[in-house]
Design a protein around this motif. Structure first.
Motif, PDB file in Angstrom:
ATOM      1  N   GLY A 163      58.853 -16.397  24.766  1.00 32.87           N
ATOM      2  CA  GLY A 163      58.177 -15.111  24.728  1.00 32.87           C
ATOM      3  C   GLY A 163      56.984 -15.159  25.655  1.00 32.87           C
ATOM      4  N   LYS A 349      61.803  -6.278  25.605  1.00 30.96           N
ATOM      5  CA  LYS A 349      62.665  -6.439  24.436  1.00 30.96           C
ATOM      6  C   LYS A 349      63.060  -7.888  24.198  1.00 30.96           C
ATOM      7  CE  LYS A 349      67.089  -4.815  22.553  1.00 30.96           C
ATOM      8  NZ  LYS A 349      68.273  -3.949  22.795  1.00 30.96           N
ATOM      9  N   ARG A 350      63.451  -8.607  25.262  1.00 31.15           N
ATOM     10  CA  ARG A 350      64.043  -9.937  25.113  1.00 31.15           C
ATOM     11  C   ARG A 350      63.023 -11.063  25.100  1.00 31.15           C
ATOM     12  NH1 ARG A 350      67.674 -11.178  29.670  1.00 31.15           N
ATOM     13  NH2 ARG A 350      68.554 -12.766  28.294  1.00 31.15           N
ATOM     14  N   ASN A 352      59.538 -10.916  24.315  1.00 28.07           N
ATOM     15  CA  ASN A 352      58.304 -10.475  23.678  1.00 28.07           C
ATOM     16  C   ASN A 352      57.677 -11.626  22.887  1.00 28.07           C
ATOM     17  OD1 ASN A 352      56.901  -9.381  21.141  1.00 28.07           O
ATOM     18  ND2 ASN A 352      57.014  -7.554  22.437  1.00 28.07           N
ATOM     19  N   GLU A 354      55.368 -11.766  20.456  1.00 29.21           N
ATOM     20  CA  GLU A 354      55.277 -11.620  19.003  1.00 29.21           C
ATOM     21  C   GLU A 354      56.635 -11.860  18.350  1.00 29.21           C
ATOM     22  OE1 GLU A 354      54.071  -9.421  21.205  1.00 29.21           O
ATOM     23  OE2 GLU A 354      51.921  -9.814  20.929  1.00 29.21           O
ATOM     24  N   LYS A 355      57.678 -11.296  18.940  1.00 29.14           N
ATOM     25  CA  LYS A 355      59.016 -11.483  18.372  1.00 29.14           C
ATOM     26  C   LYS A 355      59.466 -12.937  18.480  1.00 29.14           C
ATOM     27  CE  LYS A 355      60.567  -6.748  19.230  1.00 29.14           C
ATOM     28  NZ  LYS A 355      61.506  -5.882  20.008  1.00 29.14           N
ATOM     29  N   HIS A 356      59.099 -13.592  19.586  1.00 24.54           N
ATOM     30  CA  HIS A 356      59.455 -15.003  19.754  1.00 24.54           C
ATOM     31  C   HIS A 356      58.886 -15.849  18.624  1.00 24.54           C
ATOM     32  CE1 HIS A 356      59.909 -18.995  21.597  1.00 24.54           C
ATOM     33  NE2 HIS A 356      58.682 -19.200  21.184  1.00 24.54           N
ATOM     34  N   GLU A 358      57.763 -14.874  15.730  1.00 26.70           N
ATOM     35  CA  GLU A 358      58.342 -14.487  14.444  1.00 26.70           C
ATOM     36  C   GLU A 358      59.654 -15.232  14.212  1.00 26.70           C
ATOM     37  OE1 GLU A 358      58.799 -10.269  14.483  1.00 26.70           O
ATOM     38  OE2 GLU A 358      56.641  -9.871  14.395  1.00 26.70           O
ATOM     39  N   ARG A 359      60.479 -15.333  15.264  1.00 29.70           N
ATOM     40  CA  ARG A 359      61.758 -16.052  15.152  1.00 29.70           C
ATOM     41  C   ARG A 359      61.528 -17.545  14.958  1.00 29.70           C
ATOM     42  NH1 ARG A 359      63.379 -12.591  20.198  1.00 29.70           N
ATOM     43  NH2 ARG A 359      64.178 -10.693  19.191  1.00 29.70           N
ATOM     44  N   GLN A 362      60.549 -18.121  11.475  1.00 23.96           N
ATOM     45  CA  GLN A 362      61.685 -17.960  10.570  1.00 23.96           C
ATOM     46  C   GLN A 362      62.542 -19.219  10.537  1.00 23.96           C
ATOM     47  OE1 GLN A 362      62.127 -15.127   8.553  1.00 23.96           O
ATOM     48  NE2 GLN A 362      63.439 -16.643   7.569  1.00 23.96           N
TER      49      GLN A 362
END
Length: 371
Positions: A163, A349-350, A352, A354-356, A358-359, A362
């Motif tokens: 990300g 989208k791919r 990002n 913050e999303k990285h 978060e994953r 997880q």
């Protein structure tokens, strides 16, 4: 969750900066302990830019680092570490033996950023990878290679793309023109940016040769080459190459800067000319900055760039192929704008940040819950 970030590398590049970014992100919701090499720039960076709990180890020169591993095992138990997150391949033995010696037996998650080029299926490596619980590779290509060379544990290997942050500030046209002028460019110059360490593998010479091809073709291009000189004298050799090609007045060199996305926005396109880059962080950084990108068609780059949709690919190590792709952007403003728009939408989208994270978090949570 108690997380230990392990990196004893003395270097300070994308891998080490990722360690810092991961520690910062995970520290928002968990307890993070960083174990670093005191003689590294990374340790200095942590000290100057964070309040994360940090301790220091000296790297062991032995492939059986029992003394250091017992010391790390004691630290793991004292801090009740649930997950040990490692990054540097030379730290794997330390992490594996530390887990083996500890009472806590933390999960080991290995973010693998570098290529794997040979089999790791001997007795020694089988022991190390048996201790590892999850390897996160930064491209599907690297996942495939890792599964081939670590063939006993393919189920432990998954891809998690990097990300990157969006720019803190998008430049207005006036700001762009002024900052171009400040470093010696004109507002109507067509500028190609190449950001990365100054070394042969990064392909700065290919860009110089591409600009020479363009000049013979009557196309006047400029280049902004940004990066730290890895070996004293290499910048001079590039300048001599430019002089020999009669394009030395087309180049401006700058050293490493802490805000590369600002400089990217001064350019008409960003090139990644490395022969075979595992990922190519500069590409999604440029894409999120709204700048069209060109990369070599090797390694993990084709996973970032969808040719003619979100960027352009050229034949690796081929300066004329690079020039032909640059020329497409130079000659077609509408295509350049559309490519930049598509690239930004894809990267937002791919890739990002913050999303990285978060994953990543997880993955940590799933392992801990499974115990």
């Amino acid at each position: 969750m108690n997380i230990l970030e392990l990196c004893l590398s003395k270097g300070f590049g994308g891998l080490e900066l990722y360690v810092f970014r991961a520690a910062q992100a995970l520290d928002n919701n968990h307890n993070v302990l960083a174990v670093l090499n005191q003689d590294s720039q990374l340790a200095e960076h942590f000290g100057n830019n964070s309040e994360i709990n940090t301790t220091y180890f000296k790297p062991s020169r032995s492939f059986l680092p029992f003394i250091q591993a017992r010391k790390l095992a004691k630290l793991i138990d004292e801090h009740s570490i649930d997950v040990m997150h490692m990054h540097h391949s030379k730290d794997l033995a330390l992490a594996a033996f530390a887990k083996y010696f500890s009472a806590k037996k933390p999960f080991i998650i290995y973010t693998r950023q570098m290529q794997i080029t040979r089999s790791k299926n001997d007795f020694y490596h089988n022991f190390l990878y048996k201790q590892m619980d999850l390897m996160l590779t930064i491209t599907k290509r690297l996942e495939k290679d890792a599964s081939r060379f670590i063939s006993r544990y393919p189920e432990k290997i998954k891809t998690l793309y990097y990300g990157v942050n969006a720019p803190m500030h998008f430049l207005s046209k006036d700001e762009r023109d002024q900052q171009r002028a400040d470093i010696g460019f004109k507002s109507d110059d067509f500028i190609i940016g190449l950001l990365g360490r100054l070394e042969e593998n990064k392909g700065q010479h290919l860009l110089i040769e591409a600009i020479a091809h363009a000049k013979k073709d009557g196309v006047l291009l400029k280049a902004l080459i940004v990066g730290h000189e890895m070996h004293v004298g290499y910048r001079t050799s590039l300048q001599k190459l430019a002089t020999s090609k009669n394009v030395d007045d087309s180049l401006i060199f700058m050293d490493f800067v802490p805000d590369p996305q600002r400089l990217m926005q001064l350019c008409d396109c960003i090139v990644l000319a490395t022969y075979e880059e595992t990922f190519g962080l500069v590409l999604p950084e440029a894409m999120r900055s709204g700048i069209p990108v060109i990369g070599s068609n090797k390694g993990g780059v084709p996973e970032i760039i969808d040719h003619e949709e979100t960027g352009l690919l050229f034949n690796s190590q081929d300066a004329n192929s690079l020039y032909q792709q640059i020329k497409r952007l130079y000659s077609d403003e509408a295509f350049k704008v559309q490519l930049a728009r598509n690239g930004k939408a894809s990267a937002d989208k791919r890739f990002n940040t913050e999303k990285h994270f978060e994953r990543l978090e997880q993955h940590f949570t799933n392992l801990v819950k499974s115990s």
